[in-house]
Design an enzyme around this catalytic site. Structure first.
Site, PDB file in Angstrom:
ATOM      1  N   GLY B  13     -30.248  -5.771 -69.686  1.00  5.82           N
ATOM      2  CA  GLY B  13     -29.900  -7.129 -69.267  1.00  5.82           C
ATOM      3  C   GLY B  13     -28.685  -7.137 -68.369  1.00  5.82           C
ATOM      4  O   GLY B  13     -27.699  -6.468 -68.650  1.00  5.82           O
ATOM      5  N   VAL B 140     -23.506  -8.407 -72.315  1.00  6.12           N
ATOM      6  CA  VAL B 140     -23.023  -9.716 -72.766  1.00  6.12           C
ATOM      7  C   VAL B 140     -22.985  -9.790 -74.286  1.00  6.12           C
ATOM      8  O   VAL B 140     -22.312 -10.653 -74.846  1.00  6.12           O
ATOM      9  CB  VAL B 140     -23.877 -10.885 -72.229  1.00  6.12           C
ATOM     10  CG1 VAL B 140     -23.789 -10.976 -70.713  1.00  6.12           C
ATOM     11  CG2 VAL B 140     -25.317 -10.798 -72.688  1.00  6.12           C
ATOM     12  N   ASP B 141     -23.701  -8.877 -74.946  1.00  5.01           N
ATOM     13  CA  ASP B 141     -23.761  -8.927 -76.409  1.00  5.01           C
ATOM     14  C   ASP B 141     -22.480  -8.439 -77.080  1.00  5.01           C
ATOM     15  O   ASP B 141     -22.301  -8.630 -78.281  1.00  5.01           O
ATOM     16  CB  ASP B 141     -24.950  -8.094 -76.914  1.00  5.01           C
ATOM     17  CG  ASP B 141     -26.279  -8.692 -76.514  1.00  5.01           C
ATOM     18  OD1 ASP B 141     -26.340  -9.926 -76.349  1.00  5.01           O
ATOM     19  OD2 ASP B 141     -27.254  -7.941 -76.356  1.00  5.01           O
ATOM     20  N   GLY B 188     -27.572 -13.631 -78.338  1.00  2.00           N
ATOM     21  CA  GLY B 188     -26.957 -12.838 -79.408  1.00  2.00           C
ATOM     22  C   GLY B 188     -28.020 -12.484 -80.417  1.00  2.00           C
ATOM     23  O   GLY B 188     -28.315 -13.250 -81.325  1.00  2.00           O
ATOM     24  N   GLU B 244     -29.290 -17.278 -81.054  1.00  3.32           N
ATOM     25  CA  GLU B 244     -30.745 -17.105 -81.024  1.00  3.32           C
ATOM     26  C   GLU B 244     -31.238 -16.226 -82.173  1.00  3.32           C
ATOM     27  O   GLU B 244     -32.396 -16.294 -82.558  1.00  3.32           O
ATOM     28  CB  GLU B 244     -31.181 -16.477 -79.702  1.00  3.32           C
ATOM     29  CG  GLU B 244     -30.610 -15.081 -79.488  1.00  3.32           C
ATOM     30  CD  GLU B 244     -31.062 -14.394 -78.202  1.00  3.32           C
ATOM     31  OE1 GLU B 244     -32.038 -14.813 -77.578  1.00  3.32           O
ATOM     32  OE2 GLU B 244     -30.392 -13.411 -77.820  1.00  3.32           O
ATOM     33  N   TYR B 294     -30.800 -17.637 -69.234  1.00  2.00           N
ATOM     34  CA  TYR B 294     -30.174 -16.784 -68.212  1.00  2.00           C
ATOM     35  C   TYR B 294     -28.987 -17.445 -67.512  1.00  2.00           C
ATOM     36  O   TYR B 294     -28.174 -16.749 -66.909  1.00  2.00           O
ATOM     37  CB  TYR B 294     -31.206 -16.369 -67.154  1.00  2.00           C
ATOM     38  CG  TYR B 294     -32.263 -15.412 -67.647  1.00  2.00           C
ATOM     39  CD1 TYR B 294     -31.994 -14.476 -68.638  1.00  2.00           C
ATOM     40  CD2 TYR B 294     -33.534 -15.418 -67.102  1.00  2.00           C
ATOM     41  CE1 TYR B 294     -32.964 -13.592 -69.083  1.00  2.00           C
ATOM     42  CE2 TYR B 294     -34.513 -14.524 -67.526  1.00  2.00           C
ATOM     43  CZ  TYR B 294     -34.224 -13.625 -68.527  1.00  2.00           C
ATOM     44  OH  TYR B 294     -35.185 -12.738 -68.948  1.00  2.00           O
ATOM     45  N   LEU B 295     -28.935 -18.780 -67.557  1.00  2.49           N
ATOM     46  CA  LEU B 295     -27.802 -19.429 -66.893  1.00  2.49           C
ATOM     47  C   LEU B 295     -26.478 -18.923 -67.456  1.00  2.49           C
ATOM     48  O   LEU B 295     -25.500 -18.799 -66.731  1.00  2.49           O
ATOM     49  CB  LEU B 295     -27.875 -20.955 -67.052  1.00  2.49           C
ATOM     50  CG  LEU B 295     -28.638 -21.739 -65.989  1.00  2.49           C
ATOM     51  CD1 LEU B 295     -30.038 -21.225 -65.780  1.00  2.49           C
ATOM     52  CD2 LEU B 295     -28.660 -23.229 -66.294  1.00  2.49           C
ATOM     53  N   ARG B 297     -25.661 -15.954 -68.738  1.00  2.00           N
ATOM     54  CA  ARG B 297     -25.195 -14.607 -68.399  1.00  2.00           C
ATOM     55  C   ARG B 297     -25.114 -14.367 -66.897  1.00  2.00           C
ATOM     56  O   ARG B 297     -24.661 -13.316 -66.461  1.00  2.00           O
ATOM     57  CB  ARG B 297     -26.057 -13.545 -69.103  1.00  2.00           C
ATOM     58  CG  ARG B 297     -27.425 -13.371 -68.526  1.00  2.00           C
ATOM     59  CD  ARG B 297     -28.187 -12.265 -69.260  1.00  2.00           C
ATOM     60  NE  ARG B 297     -29.345 -11.894 -68.477  1.00  2.00           N
ATOM     61  CZ  ARG B 297     -30.340 -11.133 -68.887  1.00  2.00           C
ATOM     62  NH1 ARG B 297     -30.332 -10.653 -70.113  1.00  2.00           N
ATOM     63  NH2 ARG B 297     -31.336 -10.832 -68.106  1.00  2.00           N
TER      64      ARG B 297
END
EC number: 2.7.1.90
Lengths: 418, 418
Positions: B13, B140-141, B188, B244, B294-295, B297
């Site tokens: 990602g 991002v996680d 997440g 999520e 997606y917005l 990240r």
């Protein structure tokens, strides 16, 4: 202080810049020595005699409203009873205006609010209390007539175009092994203005957004799926922007949940997951979807500078019109030229605006109905220009106004309505 | 030019700042006279010998990568076969490296990629081609071990906190007659780092977000509904942030759709509408929900300056480590102090990082599991600080890099794999 007070109220869905209008109203009135009361939670505050004395707010708190999204004094969705059948609410409003010597009423909202302001404007003499009613435009839906555009729209348009551009870079970079189709659902109950603004993210069939679904065109699953499939085959991925208000050939909302809001409108949301399921099932492609919902209309950090200036300009003009003795008008935005963009504010009669809805011109939609035309670009492009971010605090996040919201002492018996 | 080339690949990602790492890699290598190839679409490009010659890109195009979200050279989700059972892919990678005289391999990804880089790093001598493999952190996680935080996370954290703050002002202003509960779903899968960052939007039980749902705690509908109800009664509205990855007491994902990605992870999305339905049915309140997907990240326009600096720093350090002859390491971020925030880059062995996942410390979650603690704030606060918006063009939208992506001439027979 001048004799008489000005009452300001916010109505309906709030925007990223409605508080900039409020700030301009208060600052302009202060410069004329006029005290401004704000109705708490919109027209309900006026009915309940729940008024906020904005003269108790500091200059800096009012200035901070210019970069604070949401409705700082509270807004509401509340439809007044039609005075022809039950005039109790309008009578109550006049009593409150009279009790507090309110001479000027500025109602900041959409076409419902313009109607309310218009009806009130006609009651002054009848109830022995002259009042000047001004509608102040505000709506992310951009669906008010007469005005060239509506404050609030330019910022959600900029947020939408910017989000499409950013998210599409994400999708493009991973499309070979991951998501092929990305669906962004945007607001727009009956008019596809916000969906159209997504088209500003790029130009040409291979540039995102590749498919826009407008409420102005009935949704045809076969044509939609064919377009998505062809785009993925040609470009590698496909970005779809769908208006929440898309309907099938029978006029049924794809997302109709059966819920209704206070105005009797269907409560929408959730077209994106429906479309995602359809694409996944019929085309067998991995799909992601996004529904920014309130994020799009509160994204003050990404506001358009043009939109902000117009929101401030209508607030200032509304006060000037009111103090000049005008009644039943709205300051509207008139466009001089597309490029370089020129605009000015003028007064328009509320009677021409109330309860009407501006749809997108047919010339703004491409023949296949999935894109915007050059005419749409000429109209939309200036509205998203310029950056106007809120200042950030030490925490790295935007600073917003903190108001005291001191209540004005009540003079009447409690209202026995809603 | 030095003998040998450096190969850079993006994996998994993408983020708002992974291209800033790429830019730092290319700029640093250029300053050392080293040519950089980039694998098109991540490790697949390396397997296919589909390499991009970044020396054909202008200085300004590479500079623009610093403010371009997504993965500019393409990324992928592709898990290599374990060499213990089938070493064909690793053999192919070594053949490509050898054919193009690639001496340094920088793999920009998460813990899966660290594992790949580690395995490759051990094969050099065996295949008679010495290669220096460096893992470059990105996710991002925020779930990589050893490093204090992961480039990409700070920006999604800032976007999340900012969005909660803005959207909550919107909800608050209309809650009396409209939406009472607003639910924001954030990414997440297994760790609630992004959900936790929402907590930076405000502090105290009455300030949004009022409820955070973490994957670290099993979801208990009764406790959740009671908390929402009490918040609405006390504050007038309730902002909920839901990861999520929330699971029920049996460990079943609330949103599990049955779909699996290339790594065998469940494909998620859609917790917010489920929770919205639950609140609406059980509490009878009007609910709105948002899923930025997606917005969040790709929101380079709202990136954290701290995150950007760290993304650049790991790119620069990775090149320096590689050219210094280090192998099987990752530049990680070490924290000196929380306040004033101090950090530095150091080399950590990939063997300590590969295939591990950092969960949030238990001390970061409040006792009731719906909020973050002071310890979490101390950790998170510095990561979202500073603004670093992309410059905007005349159209009012962020400017992004436009690359030529010129392919390197192939020297090998086509790969017969995926």
């Amino acid at each position: 202080m001048a004799k008489g007070k000005l009452l300001y109220a916010q109505s309906g869905g709030v925007t990223a810049v409605i508080n900039a209008t409020a700030a301009a109203v208060i600052e302009t009135a202060r410069s004329h020595g006029v005290k401004v009361y704000a109705a708490r939670n919109g027209i309900l505050g006026a009915l309940r005699e729940d008024l906020i004395d904005t003269s108790r707010e500091s200059k800096s708190a009012i200035a901070a409203l210019h970069h604070t999204p949401g409705g700082a004094f509270g807004s509401c969705r509340y439809k007044l009873k039609p005075p022809a059948t039950d005039d109790s609410e309008y009578v109550r409003l006049m009593e409150v205006m009279k009790a507090h010597d309110i001479r000027w009423f500025l109602y900041n909202g959409g076409n419902d609010s313009a109607d309310t302001a218009l009806k009130l404007s006609r009651l002054g003499r009848e109830y022995g209390h002259e009042i000047h009613c001004i509608g102040v435009p505000k709506t992310v839906d951009n669906d008010l007539v007469v005005t060239d555009c509506c404050p609030g729209f330019g910022s959600v348009a900029r947020y939408t175009a910017l989000s499409v551009r950013e998210a599409s870079l994400d999708v493009a970079s991973m499309s070979e092994t991951s998501t092929k189709v990305f669906i962004l659902e945007v607001m727009g109950r009956n008019a596809g203005w916000i969906a159209a603004s997504a088209g500003l993210a790029g130009e040409g069939a291979d540039t995102p957004p590749h498919v826009i679904l407008f409420p102005e065109r009935s949704f045809e699953p076969r044509a939609f799926l064919a377009k998505v499939k062809a785009t993925v085959e040609r470009v590698g991925y496909c970005t779809v922007v769908a208006s929440e208000g898309i309907r099938d050939a029978d006029g049924t909302l794809l997302s109709d949940t059966g819920g209704r809001d206070a105005f009797g409108h269907a409560q929408l949301g959730g077209v994106a997951p429906l479309l995602a399921q359809m694409v996944n099932e019929k085309l067998g492609m991995k799909v992601h979807w996004a529904v920014p919902d309130y994020l799009q209309r509160s994204a003050r950090h990404a506001a358009s500078a043009t939109d902000l200036m117009q929101a401030q300009a209508v607030g200032k003009a509304a006060v000037e019109y009111a103090l000049d003795g005008m009644n039943a008008v709205m300051p509207v935005i008139l466009r001089g030229r597309d490029s370089p963009y020129r605009w000015k504010i003028a007064a328009a009669p509320l009677a021409r605006i109330a309860n009407r809805e501006k749809k997108m011109p047919k010339s703004f939609l491409s023949r296949d109905g999935f894109a915007i035309t050059a005419a749409a670009r000429r109209y939309l492009a200036p509205l998203i220009r310029g950056e106007a971010p809120a200042p950030c605090g030490k925490d790295g996040l935007p600073l917003h106004a903190v108001l005291k919201r001191v209540a004005v002492a009540k003079k009447l018996a409690p209202w026995d309505g809603a």
